[in-house]
Design a protein around this motif. Sequence first.
Motif, PDB file in Angstrom:
ATOM      1  N   SER A 118      -7.660  25.524  14.341  1.00  0.00           N
ATOM      2  CA  SER A 118      -7.851  26.882  13.831  1.00  0.00           C
ATOM      3  C   SER A 118      -6.514  27.522  13.466  1.00  0.00           C
ATOM      4  N   TRP A 119      -5.469  27.204  14.243  1.00  0.00           N
ATOM      5  CA  TRP A 119      -4.143  27.715  13.886  1.00  0.00           C
ATOM      6  C   TRP A 119      -3.679  27.135  12.555  1.00  0.00           C
ATOM      7  N   ILE A 120      -3.887  25.836  12.369  1.00  0.00           N
ATOM      8  CA  ILE A 120      -3.402  25.168  11.156  1.00  0.00           C
ATOM      9  C   ILE A 120      -4.063  25.727   9.903  1.00  0.00           C
ATOM     10  N   ILE A 121      -5.361  25.967   9.959  1.00  0.00           N
ATOM     11  CA  ILE A 121      -6.064  26.393   8.738  1.00  0.00           C
ATOM     12  C   ILE A 121      -6.082  27.904   8.537  1.00  0.00           C
ATOM     13  N   ASP A 122      -5.640  28.660   9.528  1.00  0.00           N
ATOM     14  CA  ASP A 122      -5.597  30.122   9.430  1.00  0.00           C
ATOM     15  C   ASP A 122      -4.331  30.526   8.680  1.00  0.00           C
ATOM     16  N   THR A 123      -4.494  31.060   7.491  1.00  0.00           N
ATOM     17  CA  THR A 123      -3.322  31.439   6.693  1.00  0.00           C
ATOM     18  C   THR A 123      -2.530  32.575   7.320  1.00  0.00           C
ATOM     19  N   ASN A 124      -3.104  33.275   8.302  1.00  0.00           N
ATOM     20  CA  ASN A 124      -2.385  34.340   9.002  1.00  0.00           C
ATOM     21  C   ASN A 124      -1.638  33.835  10.223  1.00  0.00           C
ATOM     22  N   ASN A 125      -1.753  32.546  10.525  1.00  0.00           N
ATOM     23  CA  ASN A 125      -1.037  31.947  11.646  1.00  0.00           C
ATOM     24  C   ASN A 125       0.174  31.201  11.100  1.00  0.00           C
ATOM     25  N   ALA A 126       1.234  31.159  11.871  1.00  0.00           N
ATOM     26  CA  ALA A 126       2.475  30.523  11.404  1.00  0.00           C
ATOM     27  C   ALA A 126       2.373  29.001  11.321  1.00  0.00           C
ATOM     28  N   LEU A 127       1.483  28.385  12.104  1.00  0.00           N
ATOM     29  CA  LEU A 127       1.421  26.925  12.138  1.00  0.00           C
ATOM     30  C   LEU A 127       0.738  26.376  10.888  1.00  0.00           C
ATOM     31  N   SER A 128       1.383  25.409  10.261  1.00  0.00           N
ATOM     32  CA  SER A 128       0.827  24.696   9.107  1.00  0.00           C
ATOM     33  C   SER A 128       0.939  23.208   9.375  1.00  0.00           C
ATOM     34  N   GLY A 129       0.367  22.421   8.489  1.00  0.00           N
ATOM     35  CA  GLY A 129       0.441  20.990   8.699  1.00  0.00           C
ATOM     36  C   GLY A 129       0.340  20.209   7.409  1.00  0.00           C
ATOM     37  N   ALA A 130       0.806  18.978   7.492  1.00  0.00           N
ATOM     38  CA  ALA A 130       0.725  18.038   6.383  1.00  0.00           C
ATOM     39  C   ALA A 130       0.211  16.721   6.932  1.00  0.00           C
ATOM     40  N   VAL A 131      -0.374  15.928   6.056  1.00  0.00           N
ATOM     41  CA  VAL A 131      -0.942  14.646   6.461  1.00  0.00           C
ATOM     42  C   VAL A 131      -0.476  13.559   5.502  1.00  0.00           C
ATOM     43  N   ALA A 132      -0.226  12.381   6.065  1.00  0.00           N
ATOM     44  CA  ALA A 132       0.092  11.198   5.262  1.00  0.00           C
ATOM     45  C   ALA A 132      -1.202  10.406   5.093  1.00  0.00           C
ATOM     46  N   VAL A 133      -1.523  10.071   3.841  1.00  0.00           N
ATOM     47  CA  VAL A 133      -2.782   9.400   3.516  1.00  0.00           C
ATOM     48  C   VAL A 133      -2.470   8.125   2.736  1.00  0.00           C
ATOM     49  N   ASN A 134      -3.076   7.003   3.157  1.00  0.00           N
ATOM     50  CA  ASN A 134      -2.847   5.748   2.436  1.00  0.00           C
ATOM     51  C   ASN A 134      -3.814   5.595   1.266  1.00  0.00           C
ATOM     52  N   ASP A 135      -3.690   4.510   0.508  1.00  0.00           N
ATOM     53  CA  ASP A 135      -4.512   4.279  -0.686  1.00  0.00           C
ATOM     54  C   ASP A 135      -6.005   4.216  -0.381  1.00  0.00           C
ATOM     55  N   ASP A 136      -6.351   3.833   0.837  1.00  0.00           N
ATOM     56  CA  ASP A 136      -7.761   3.761   1.229  1.00  0.00           C
ATOM     57  C   ASP A 136      -8.318   5.108   1.672  1.00  0.00           C
TER      58      ASP A 136
ATOM     59  N   MET B 131       0.839  -1.177   0.000  1.00  0.00           N
ATOM     60  CA  MET B 131       0.000   0.000   0.000  1.00  0.00           C
ATOM     61  C   MET B 131       0.883   1.240   0.000  1.00  0.00           C
ATOM     62  N   SER B 132       0.553   2.192  -0.850  1.00  0.00           N
ATOM     63  CA  SER B 132       1.355   3.409  -0.919  1.00  0.00           C
ATOM     64  C   SER B 132       0.741   4.508  -0.052  1.00  0.00           C
ATOM     65  N   VAL B 133       1.573   5.465   0.294  1.00  0.00           N
ATOM     66  CA  VAL B 133       1.178   6.588   1.130  1.00  0.00           C
ATOM     67  C   VAL B 133       1.659   7.861   0.459  1.00  0.00           C
ATOM     68  N   THR B 134       0.793   8.861   0.432  1.00  0.00           N
ATOM     69  CA  THR B 134       1.175  10.171  -0.081  1.00  0.00           C
ATOM     70  C   THR B 134       1.070  11.189   1.053  1.00  0.00           C
ATOM     71  N   VAL B 135       1.861  12.233   0.957  1.00  0.00           N
ATOM     72  CA  VAL B 135       1.843  13.304   1.945  1.00  0.00           C
ATOM     73  C   VAL B 135       1.424  14.572   1.231  1.00  0.00           C
ATOM     74  N   ARG B 136       0.503  15.284   1.853  1.00  0.00           N
ATOM     75  CA  ARG B 136      -0.004  16.533   1.283  1.00  0.00           C
ATOM     76  C   ARG B 136      -0.332  17.508   2.405  1.00  0.00           C
ATOM     77  N   PRO B 137      -0.465  18.800   2.071  1.00  0.00           N
ATOM     78  CA  PRO B 137      -0.855  19.774   3.097  1.00  0.00           C
ATOM     79  C   PRO B 137      -2.254  19.463   3.633  1.00  0.00           C
ATOM     80  N   LEU B 138      -2.470  19.780   4.894  1.00  0.00           N
ATOM     81  CA  LEU B 138      -3.809  19.671   5.468  1.00  0.00           C
ATOM     82  C   LEU B 138      -4.711  20.727   4.862  1.00  0.00           C
ATOM     83  N   GLY B 139      -5.990  20.391   4.695  1.00  0.00           N
ATOM     84  CA  GLY B 139      -6.960  21.330   4.139  1.00  0.00           C
ATOM     85  C   GLY B 139      -8.174  21.476   5.029  1.00  0.00           C
TER      86      GLY B 139
END
Length: 148
Positions: free
Chosen positions: A41-59, A1-9
Amino acid sequence: MSVTVRPLGDKDFFAWLGLFEGYSTFYESELTDQKALQVWSWIIDTNNALSGAVAVNDDGDFVGFAHYRTVPRTLSGDLALFLDDLYVAEDSRGQGIGTLLMEFSKAYARQHQLSQIQLLTGADNATAQVLYDQLGTRTDWVTYEIDV
């Protein structure tokens, strides 16, 4: 199973929350609804410094995340990426997901012309230290916390 990493939305809250609950449990930190909503709220606020990414499997299951932010390095006169949190779901460990999240973080840092990645981990988190020792240099700095 493969995993991709992308920004949180914006639409990722509930899947992210399941992982964040696991992360809080791992570090024996009580997670309240208020704390979870604040961090999200920090992660999704483009005016906040905190960002995030998530690893998602094929499912489509979320199997890991990274939270990071840009920080100034005063003695170098440049900016770095501070990796606040890196977590892989317990049933997905040992599959290279932590490495994928670190590679995503490195690519993000390069894309934003950041000089390095800085991070902390628990002194007893031997598994994470194996990964970080492969990717970087352990420093001699001592960390303190001061309550205010």
